[in-house]
Write a protein that holds these residues in place. Structure first.
Motif, mmCIF file in Angstrom:
data_model
loop_
_atom_site.group_PDB
_atom_site.id
_atom_site.type_symbol
_atom_site.label_atom_id
_atom_site.label_comp_id
_atom_site.label_asym_id
_atom_site.label_seq_id
_atom_site.Cartn_x
_atom_site.Cartn_y
_atom_site.Cartn_z
ATOM 1 N N ASP A 38 1.350 -1.596 0.041
ATOM 2 C CA ASP A 38 0.312 0.051 -0.336
ATOM 3 C C ASP A 38 0.726 1.099 -0.058
ATOM 4 O O ASP A 38 2.203 1.273 0.770
ATOM 5 N N SER A 55 -1.912 -5.143 -6.739
ATOM 6 C CA SER A 55 -2.579 -4.069 -6.211
ATOM 7 C C SER A 55 -2.615 -2.986 -7.212
ATOM 8 O O SER A 55 -3.727 -2.327 -6.815
ATOM 9 N N LEU A 56 -2.542 -3.202 -8.716
ATOM 10 C CA LEU A 56 -4.274 -1.726 -9.383
ATOM 11 C C LEU A 56 -5.344 -2.620 -9.052
ATOM 12 O O LEU A 56 -6.174 -2.286 -8.920
ATOM 13 N N ASN A 107 -6.233 -1.543 -5.420
ATOM 14 C CA ASN A 107 -6.212 0.126 -5.468
ATOM 15 C C ASN A 107 -7.796 0.753 -6.385
ATOM 16 O O ASN A 107 -7.989 1.187 -5.389
ATOM 17 N N ASN A 111 -3.216 2.080 -1.651
ATOM 18 C CA ASN A 111 -3.619 3.212 -2.496
ATOM 19 C C ASN A 111 -2.411 3.006 -3.110
ATOM 20 O O ASN A 111 -1.214 2.546 -3.441
ATOM 21 N N PRO A 112 -2.236 3.463 -4.899
ATOM 22 C CA PRO A 112 -1.099 3.604 -5.070
ATOM 23 C C PRO A 112 0.248 3.955 -4.754
ATOM 24 O O PRO A 112 0.584 4.612 -3.855
ATOM 25 N N ASP A 169 0.080 1.377 -10.838
ATOM 26 C CA ASP A 169 -1.423 1.865 -10.548
ATOM 27 C C ASP A 169 -1.716 3.520 -10.506
ATOM 28 O O ASP A 169 -2.824 3.944 -10.518
ATOM 29 N N TRP A 198 -9.553 2.599 -13.792
ATOM 30 C CA TRP A 198 -10.462 3.910 -12.621
ATOM 31 C C TRP A 198 -11.960 3.879 -12.946
ATOM 32 O O TRP A 198 -12.758 3.914 -12.259
#
Length: 529
Positions: A185, A412-413, A416, A424-425, A430, A437
């Protein structure tokens, strides 16, 4: 994302690098994982520029992750009570289990208890945890204390360390030049605002009539932020009463990071890398005029928020901004996905985000004078949750592989863009994929502004990196205590911060002033004296 104790730490000394090798400590190190590269899929050719790397959320096991044999192995993970941070591990560990044969037990503790739970096990020499997912500003106590294994290069490669935003890779995951942390994170504070309200022509006209200047979008100064909060506080819009600003004030509710993010431009000079302490003496700066002015401002936000805002923590921000009850808010990146999710938000398409505002004058701690010049100093609050492998684990390969599964760019992405994960990025991938997004619910403009706020905060030349020396949790607990007293009106801002300075001096002396100064200077990238 994020909620705290202490131990005198041993300095790291040089040793030869071995896979998952521990820093030298009295306890015997765990046998290292095999050094051979894992079998499995060949990694795709790396882009010439790491910033161009794109994550693939359809492949959660890239680069040979999951090819380790862990039949009969049970990994115990310690982290904070979810759903934030713990949730993704609880949700995905069975996928890892299906490939490796291992099982995972995620044990969670309230943020205010987590540090002591982790520390107590390490100090006893018999930690019950194979893995910890913890606040990165505890690195001085946990990495520096010699309780964690070094992360082998092969696992760094599997997790794509080269694609991490350098601030996180070089300043968050390492200690003493060696890598002990795995990515999970990335954290920094940003400002959220109802763009639809701030750009409404009638609101703009009424605001200018009352305050004598145009309603600014984006918001340039904290004074403007408070004026905007005051203007909207208590208004009824669309049948809903909204409040000016959502601010965390609750003790043990991560509120001290909100204060420090506000204080940064007041007290962080552009020509001085230090913020918390004088790097030459370790004298606390926390009670200088810049911090005092910031605390006066922080307290003033009580009057422009909901009636019970003095009892709010970050969870209240994340509930109320998406619910359309706030014009402004301060938080990590979590609010963005939550406010874009039609399942939890009534303000989808109506909000935006920006780098924290600045101030029209700041206090220069070196010259001990106020400088009449605009100053902006974003705050990398907390720095992120990171993973670590306990030196006492009997299964370091399995532990490293599970952290690689949870920490690679593809996972991670996914985390996110998934609301409520607390992740978070921190990888370039990300923040360079607008499509991910927008598919998660943001408009293209929202995604651009939100990701720019995060990217510009991280890249700011005057950004404040959170404290990450031994005793950080204890320093912050002392601050947390006195902030609560000041907000409650028990003491003045100056009295509260004078007491914090005394407490910080006592902590520094107990841990060793010369040692703390050396480590603080290293944290800032300054040469040792």
């Amino acid at each position: 994302m994020r909620s705290k104790w202490w131990t005198i730490v041993a300095m790291l000394i040089a040793f030869s690098l071995v896979a998952c090798a521990a820093p030298p400590q009295p306890a015997a190190p765990t046998k290292a994982p095999a050094a051979a590269q894992p079998s499995g899929p060949t990694k795709p050719a790396a882009p010439a520029n790491p910033e161009d790397f794109k994550a693939d959320m359809s492949n959660l096991f890239p680069n040979g992750i999951g090819n380790v044999k862990c039949q009969g192995v049970k990994l115990v993970v310690a982290t904070q009570t979810g759903p934030q941070i713990a949730g993704p591990m609880e949700q995905h560990w069975k996928e890892w289990s299906a490939k490796t044969g291992g099982t995972v037990e995620v044990q969670t503790f309230p943020f205010g208890d987590l540090f002591e739970k982790i520390r107590a096990g390490f100090v006893s020499g018999a930690s019950p945890f194979d893995i910890i997912v913890y606040a990165s500003d505890w690195a001085g106590d946990l990495m520096g204390g010699g309780y964690l294994l070094e992360i082998p290069q092969k696992y760094q490669d599997m997790m794509g360390y080269q694609y991490l935003i350098p601030t996180y890779r070089d300043r968050i995951l390492s200690w003493g030049g060696k890598v002990y942390g795995t990515p999970y994170d990335g954290d920094d504070h940003i400002t959220y605002y109802r763009k639809d309200l701030l750009t409404d022509p009638k609101n703009q006209a009424d605001f200018k009539a009352k305050y004598g200047y145009d309603l600014p979008v984006p918001i340039k100064t904290w004074t403007q932020y408070r004026d905007i909060a005051e203007f909207f506080n208590g208004k009824t819009i669309g049948g809903t009463t909204i409040y000016g600003a959502g601010t965390a004030f609750k003790r043990k509710g991560q509120s001290y990071w909100v204060f420090l993010g506000i204080a940064a431009p007041f007290a962080k000079s552009p020509n001085d890398p230090a913020f918390f302490f004088d790097p030459d003496t370790m004298a606390p700066r926390i009670n200088n005029p810049g911090f005092v002015a910031a605390l006066d401002f922080y307290k003033s936000l009580v009057k422009v928020g909901p009636p019970d805002v003095i009892n709010w923590d970050v969870g209240d921000i994340r509930n109320n901004f998406p619910a359309g009850k706030l014009a402004l808010a301060i938080d990590w990146g979590d609010v963005g996905p939550l406010a874009s999710d039609p399942k939890s938000s009534v303000v989808t398409g109506k909000w935006s985000a920006q780098v924290h505002p600045g101030v029209d004058k700041y206090y220069d701690a070196k010259t001990k004078q106020w400088v009449n010049q605009y100053n902006q100093a974003p705050f990398l609050a907390f720095g992120g949750w990171i993973g670590g492998v306990s030196k006492t684990t009997k299964n370091p390969d399995c532990a490293c592989d599970f952290l690689a599964f949870m920490g690679n760019p593809n996972m991670s992405l996914l985390n996110n863009v998934t609301p409520g994960t607390g992740v978070n990025p921190h990888f370039y991938s990300d923040v360079n994929n607008l499509e991910a997004w927008t598919k998660a619910g943001m408009t293209e403009q929202q995604a651009t502004e939100y990701l720019n706020a995060i990217r510009d905060t991280i890249k700011s030349a005057n950004a404040v990196v959170d404290l990450r020396i031994p005793g950080a949790a204890e320093y912050f607990d002392a601050l947390d205590t006195q902030l609560a007293r000041a907000v409650a009106g028990e003491v003045s801002s100056q009295q509260a911060l004078d007491q914090v300075a005394k407490d910080w001096d006592a902590i520094t002396d107990r841990l060793g002033r010369d040692q703390q100064k050396k480590l603080y200077r290293e944290m800032l990238g300054l040469p040792s004296q």
